[in-house]
Design a protein around this motif. Sequence first.
Motif, mmCIF file in Angstrom:
data_model
loop_
_atom_site.group_PDB
_atom_site.id
_atom_site.type_symbol
_atom_site.label_atom_id
_atom_site.label_comp_id
_atom_site.label_asym_id
_atom_site.label_seq_id
_atom_site.Cartn_x
_atom_site.Cartn_y
_atom_site.Cartn_z
ATOM 1 N N ILE A 75 31.346 93.905 -11.851
ATOM 2 C CA ILE A 75 30.089 92.899 -13.146
ATOM 3 C C ILE A 75 29.094 94.256 -13.746
ATOM 4 N N VAL A 76 28.449 94.617 -12.551
ATOM 5 C CA VAL A 76 27.600 95.564 -12.919
ATOM 6 C C VAL A 76 28.269 97.379 -12.228
ATOM 7 N N ASP A 77 28.059 98.064 -13.892
ATOM 8 C CA ASP A 77 28.515 99.475 -14.288
ATOM 9 C C ASP A 77 27.832 100.884 -13.563
ATOM 10 N N LYS A 78 28.347 101.132 -12.677
ATOM 11 C CA LYS A 78 27.621 101.959 -11.767
ATOM 12 C C LYS A 78 26.104 102.974 -12.831
ATOM 13 N N ASP A 79 27.438 103.933 -13.619
ATOM 14 C CA ASP A 79 26.898 104.415 -15.035
ATOM 15 C C ASP A 79 26.141 104.402 -15.844
ATOM 16 N N ASP A 80 27.093 103.427 -15.984
ATOM 17 C CA ASP A 80 25.382 102.797 -17.100
ATOM 18 C C ASP A 80 23.978 101.921 -16.764
ATOM 19 N N ILE A 81 24.166 102.004 -15.886
ATOM 20 C CA ILE A 81 23.429 101.752 -14.958
ATOM 21 C C ILE A 81 22.599 102.805 -14.846
ATOM 22 N N LEU A 82 22.885 103.656 -14.419
ATOM 23 C CA LEU A 82 22.029 105.439 -14.270
ATOM 24 C C LEU A 82 21.540 105.863 -15.402
ATOM 25 N N ASP A 83 22.649 105.932 -15.301
ATOM 26 C CA ASP A 83 22.794 106.798 -16.949
ATOM 27 C C ASP A 83 21.606 106.596 -18.069
ATOM 28 N N GLY A 84 22.647 104.700 -18.284
ATOM 29 C CA GLY A 84 20.985 104.759 -19.181
ATOM 30 C C GLY A 84 19.433 103.735 -19.002
ATOM 31 N N TYR A 85 19.832 103.642 -17.901
ATOM 32 C CA TYR A 85 18.303 103.079 -17.686
ATOM 33 C C TYR A 85 17.507 103.739 -15.955
ATOM 34 N N VAL A 86 18.325 103.905 -15.688
ATOM 35 C CA VAL A 86 17.661 105.455 -14.563
ATOM 36 C C VAL A 86 17.017 106.638 -14.903
ATOM 37 N N VAL A 87 17.712 107.168 -14.961
ATOM 38 C CA VAL A 87 17.928 108.740 -15.317
ATOM 39 C C VAL A 87 17.138 109.503 -16.030
ATOM 40 N N PRO A 88 17.699 108.909 -17.477
ATOM 41 C CA PRO A 88 16.622 109.430 -18.770
ATOM 42 C C PRO A 88 15.201 109.103 -18.180
#
Length: 211
Positions: free
Chosen positions: A121-134
């Motif tokens: 359900i919750v994609d790790k890469d989408d969350i980290l690369d899209g919302y956290v890392v930037p």
Amino acid sequence: MKNLVNFKIAVFFSLLFFLSSNLFAQGYILKDDGLIDARAQEKINQIGNEVKTKLGVSIYIYTIKGLDLPEKLPMKKKFATIKAHENELLPALKKPYILLTAFIEDTHVNLIHSNDSLKQIVDKDDILDGYVVPLLASKDKNTLFAKVSASMLNGYASIADTLASNKEVKLETSIGNEGKVSSTIWRVFMYTIIVTGLLAYTYAVLRKRKS
């Protein structure tokens, strides 16, 4: 006298409820080393409470400055040390859960799911690369304190929204698409810098050849 006793009982239970609610609310941020702003913490706890109540999933945050690892430590050993540290946290967490971790000085962020269904359900890469890392990696005038606060709230809220969307549940505490918009703007800005740099380099090379 009877009314006074009833009043005291009502006050006692109200105080008890208030304390228990606050204790419960504080449980979602396992540690932050003073890196997350109080207002961001409050919002995270509000979101966490609603997700737990409506969806039955606990979303946790564990953010620290770092593990004081040697600078010359090989990357493989560094990752293994951080992974072992993360694994020590898991037994105490209430399943089902999602854990967002950040080791700032070690430049490590991670998303851990308690089961495969949550992972789907919750994609790790989408969350980290899209919302956290930037937000963490942005080169601007904002302080580290502000960046960590924003990135953790951003990532946490996006996890909550993804879970809610999957169950078609509306979260009253949701911050909407603001997080994604800010990340998208940052990406466009960075890509613009890269493209501009490449064009300038190409132009300089061509000009040098002509001369």
